[in-house]
Scaffold this active site. Structure first.
Site, PDB file in Angstrom:
ATOM      1  N   LYS A  32      13.874   4.664   1.887  1.00 35.98           N
ATOM      2  CA  LYS A  32      12.546   4.077   1.707  1.00 35.98           C
ATOM      3  C   LYS A  32      12.665   2.874   0.780  1.00 35.98           C
ATOM      4  O   LYS A  32      13.211   2.992  -0.324  1.00 35.98           O
ATOM      5  CB  LYS A  32      11.580   5.098   1.097  1.00 35.98           C
ATOM      6  CG  LYS A  32      10.191   4.512   0.843  1.00 35.98           C
ATOM      7  CD  LYS A  32       9.196   5.580   0.447  1.00 35.98           C
ATOM      8  CE  LYS A  32       9.090   5.831  -1.035  1.00 35.98           C
ATOM      9  NZ  LYS A  32       8.402   4.779  -1.785  1.00 35.98           N
ATOM     10  N   ASP A  59       7.736   0.844   2.704  1.00 36.42           N
ATOM     11  CA  ASP A  59       6.536   1.419   2.082  1.00 36.42           C
ATOM     12  C   ASP A  59       5.756   0.330   1.348  1.00 36.42           C
ATOM     13  O   ASP A  59       5.834   0.221   0.128  1.00 36.42           O
ATOM     14  CB  ASP A  59       7.010   2.524   1.121  1.00 36.42           C
ATOM     15  CG  ASP A  59       5.877   3.200   0.376  1.00 36.42           C
ATOM     16  OD1 ASP A  59       4.720   3.090   0.798  1.00 36.42           O
ATOM     17  OD2 ASP A  59       6.172   3.845  -0.650  1.00 36.42           O
ATOM     18  N   LYS A  61       2.317  -0.274   2.062  1.00 35.91           N
ATOM     19  CA  LYS A  61       0.914   0.168   1.958  1.00 35.91           C
ATOM     20  C   LYS A  61      -0.088  -0.968   2.158  1.00 35.91           C
ATOM     21  O   LYS A  61      -0.885  -1.284   1.264  1.00 35.91           O
ATOM     22  CB  LYS A  61       0.670   0.836   0.603  1.00 35.91           C
ATOM     23  CG  LYS A  61       1.526   2.062   0.332  1.00 35.91           C
ATOM     24  CD  LYS A  61       1.077   2.774  -0.933  1.00 35.91           C
ATOM     25  CE  LYS A  61       1.888   3.998  -1.249  1.00 35.91           C
ATOM     26  NZ  LYS A  61       3.236   3.737  -1.748  1.00 35.91           N
ATOM     27  N   ASP A  64      -6.046  -4.758   3.973  1.00 35.44           N
ATOM     28  CA  ASP A  64      -6.729  -6.062   3.947  1.00 35.44           C
ATOM     29  C   ASP A  64      -7.649  -6.108   5.161  1.00 35.44           C
ATOM     30  O   ASP A  64      -7.830  -5.094   5.833  1.00 35.44           O
ATOM     31  CB  ASP A  64      -5.677  -7.192   3.968  1.00 35.44           C
ATOM     32  CG  ASP A  64      -6.180  -8.461   3.293  1.00 35.44           C
ATOM     33  OD1 ASP A  64      -7.343  -8.841   3.525  1.00 35.44           O
ATOM     34  OD2 ASP A  64      -5.413  -9.071   2.540  1.00 35.44           O
ATOM     35  N   ILE A  65      -8.209  -7.270   5.476  1.00 38.09           N
ATOM     36  CA  ILE A  65      -9.069  -7.335   6.664  1.00 38.09           C
ATOM     37  C   ILE A  65      -8.185  -7.153   7.905  1.00 38.09           C
ATOM     38  O   ILE A  65      -6.983  -7.454   7.881  1.00 38.09           O
ATOM     39  CB  ILE A  65      -9.875  -8.660   6.728  1.00 38.09           C
ATOM     40  CG1 ILE A  65      -8.949  -9.873   6.755  1.00 38.09           C
ATOM     41  CG2 ILE A  65     -10.861  -8.745   5.571  1.00 38.09           C
ATOM     42  CD1 ILE A  65      -9.671 -11.180   7.038  1.00 38.09           C
ATOM     43  N   ASN A  67      -7.573  -8.655  10.716  1.00 38.35           N
ATOM     44  CA  ASN A  67      -6.771  -9.753  11.253  1.00 38.35           C
ATOM     45  C   ASN A  67      -5.547 -10.049  10.385  1.00 38.35           C
ATOM     46  O   ASN A  67      -4.455 -10.314  10.890  1.00 38.35           O
ATOM     47  CB  ASN A  67      -7.653 -11.009  11.382  1.00 38.35           C
ATOM     48  CG  ASN A  67      -6.938 -12.117  12.104  1.00 38.35           C
ATOM     49  OD1 ASN A  67      -6.446 -11.912  13.212  1.00 38.35           O
ATOM     50  ND2 ASN A  67      -6.849 -13.276  11.487  1.00 38.35           N
ATOM     51  N   THR A  68      -5.718  -9.974   9.072  1.00 39.40           N
ATOM     52  CA  THR A  68      -4.598 -10.240   8.164  1.00 39.40           C
ATOM     53  C   THR A  68      -3.537  -9.151   8.286  1.00 39.40           C
ATOM     54  O   THR A  68      -2.335  -9.432   8.314  1.00 39.40           O
ATOM     55  CB  THR A  68      -5.128 -10.326   6.709  1.00 39.40           C
ATOM     56  OG1 THR A  68      -6.082 -11.376   6.654  1.00 39.40           O
ATOM     57  CG2 THR A  68      -4.020 -10.590   5.721  1.00 39.40           C
ATOM     58  N   THR A 119      -1.657  10.185  -4.649  1.00 44.59           N
ATOM     59  CA  THR A 119      -1.607  11.395  -5.483  1.00 44.59           C
ATOM     60  C   THR A 119      -2.005  11.106  -6.927  1.00 44.59           C
ATOM     61  O   THR A 119      -2.260  12.016  -7.701  1.00 44.59           O
ATOM     62  CB  THR A 119      -0.208  12.048  -5.452  1.00 44.59           C
ATOM     63  OG1 THR A 119       0.770  11.026  -5.570  1.00 44.59           O
ATOM     64  CG2 THR A 119       0.012  12.829  -4.179  1.00 44.59           C
ATOM     65  N   GLN A 190       5.765  13.960 -11.466  1.00 44.30           N
ATOM     66  CA  GLN A 190       5.092  14.561 -10.312  1.00 44.30           C
ATOM     67  C   GLN A 190       4.412  15.848 -10.769  1.00 44.30           C
ATOM     68  O   GLN A 190       4.929  16.568 -11.615  1.00 44.30           O
ATOM     69  CB  GLN A 190       6.096  14.878  -9.183  1.00 44.30           C
ATOM     70  CG  GLN A 190       6.747  13.651  -8.577  1.00 44.30           C
ATOM     71  CD  GLN A 190       5.852  12.920  -7.578  1.00 44.30           C
ATOM     72  OE1 GLN A 190       4.644  13.178  -7.506  1.00 44.30           O
ATOM     73  NE2 GLN A 190       6.430  11.990  -6.838  1.00 44.30           N
ATOM     74  N   ARG A 211      14.042  10.458  -7.488  1.00 41.98           N
ATOM     75  CA  ARG A 211      14.890  10.755  -8.650  1.00 41.98           C
ATOM     76  C   ARG A 211      15.795  11.980  -8.536  1.00 41.98           C
ATOM     77  O   ARG A 211      16.906  11.949  -9.080  1.00 41.98           O
ATOM     78  CB  ARG A 211      14.019  10.815  -9.901  1.00 41.98           C
ATOM     79  CG  ARG A 211      13.539   9.415 -10.307  1.00 41.98           C
ATOM     80  CD  ARG A 211      12.316   9.453 -11.161  1.00 41.98           C
ATOM     81  NE  ARG A 211      11.156   9.929 -10.431  1.00 41.98           N
ATOM     82  CZ  ARG A 211       9.944  10.061 -10.954  1.00 41.98           C
ATOM     83  NH1 ARG A 211       9.739   9.759 -12.222  1.00 41.98           N
ATOM     84  NH2 ARG A 211       8.946  10.480 -10.218  1.00 41.98           N
TER      85      ARG A 211
END
Ligand code: C5P
Length: 232
Positions: A32, A59, A61, A64-65, A67-68, A119, A190, A211
């Site tokens: 990742k 990753d 994430k 946005d709108i 189209n973007t 989370t 976590q 980790r």
């Protein structure tokens, strides 16, 4: 794709990342790449790790709108990653646009998964800051259903939510789950953690492990232990 362990390569530079991956000659783990490494090194680091034979979950994430996000996803699809993601909070229209952008001219595309609620967001923060007043478990399942309705392949969630997500969205809908620790390991920051073996029992499709592998004395041995417990 079957069940697999994804190593969260949360490093700040190309040098650190490649030095970490060098000893994994034999198994070529799924990795990742998150915002830190991507923003530091750009798309070239993705190409380089891919060229070494690793599968990649990028990753970033997106949120946005429509189209973007569609245009950004089209760029990411050319990087030939295996999984990318977005925030389900961007709405069904944004998720549909993302899928459109991600689909290559030949009809293939990376898997696309959604982040439901981070989370780091709990019931109190959701109510106070976001003005969302439904129970957080229901919000997570509703966002997962939206993702499925938009045509996404799955969501990022806790292993503890994997069963409920499969129950609501189907067995084929992927659950990609961080928050995994060895029974005898450090929990770190976590909070709700499970072991790789327990994540398997709970129905996770992919576990994302940082980790416990990246900070281990022998990362290759830690990775192998994870695979043994989770994939079997
Ligand atoms: O080191 P650790 O195993 O906690 O790393 C987990 C990885 O999964 C990190 O890259 C973290 O950002 C990511 N993640 C998470 N919880 C989420 C979404 C992503 O821990 N809900």
């Amino acid at each position: 794709m079957g069940r697999d362990v994804i190593i969260a390569c949360d490093f700040a530079s190309r040098e650190q990342t490649l030095a970490f991956l060098d000893p994994f000659e034999r198994e070529k783990p799924f990795v990742k790449i998150g915002m830190e490494l991507y923003y530091a090194e750009g798309p070239q680091i993705v190409r380089e790790i891919k060229a070494r034979g690793h599968k990649i979950f990028l990753d970033l994430k997106l949120h946005d709108i429509p189209n973007t996000v569609k245009k950004a996803m089209a760029v990411l699809s050319r990087l030939d990653v295996d999984i990318c993601n977005l925030h389900c909070a961007g709405t069904v229209a944004m998720m549909e646009a993302a899928l459109e952008g991600l689909t290559r001219p030949d009809g293939t595309r990376p898997l696309l998964i959604g982040v439901t609620q981070l989370t780091s967001t709990d019931q109190a923060r959701m109510e106070r800051d976001l003005w969302i007043h439904a129970p957080i478990d229901e919000v997570i399942l509703h966002y997962a259903e939206n993702a499925r309705a938009a045509g996404l392949d799955g969501v990022v969630c806790s292993p503890l939510e994997a069963g409920a997500v499969h129950g609501r969205c189907g067995a084929e809908f992927l659950t990609v789950t961080p928050g995994v620790r060895f029974a005898d390991g450090d929990v770190g920051d976590q909070v709700r953690v499970t072991t790789p073996a327990r994540a398997k029992e709970l129905g996770s499709d992919y576990i994302v492990v940082g980790r416990p592998i990246t900070a281990a004395k022998d990362p290759v041995a830690a990775y192998r232990r994870c695979v043994e417990e989770f994939v079997g």
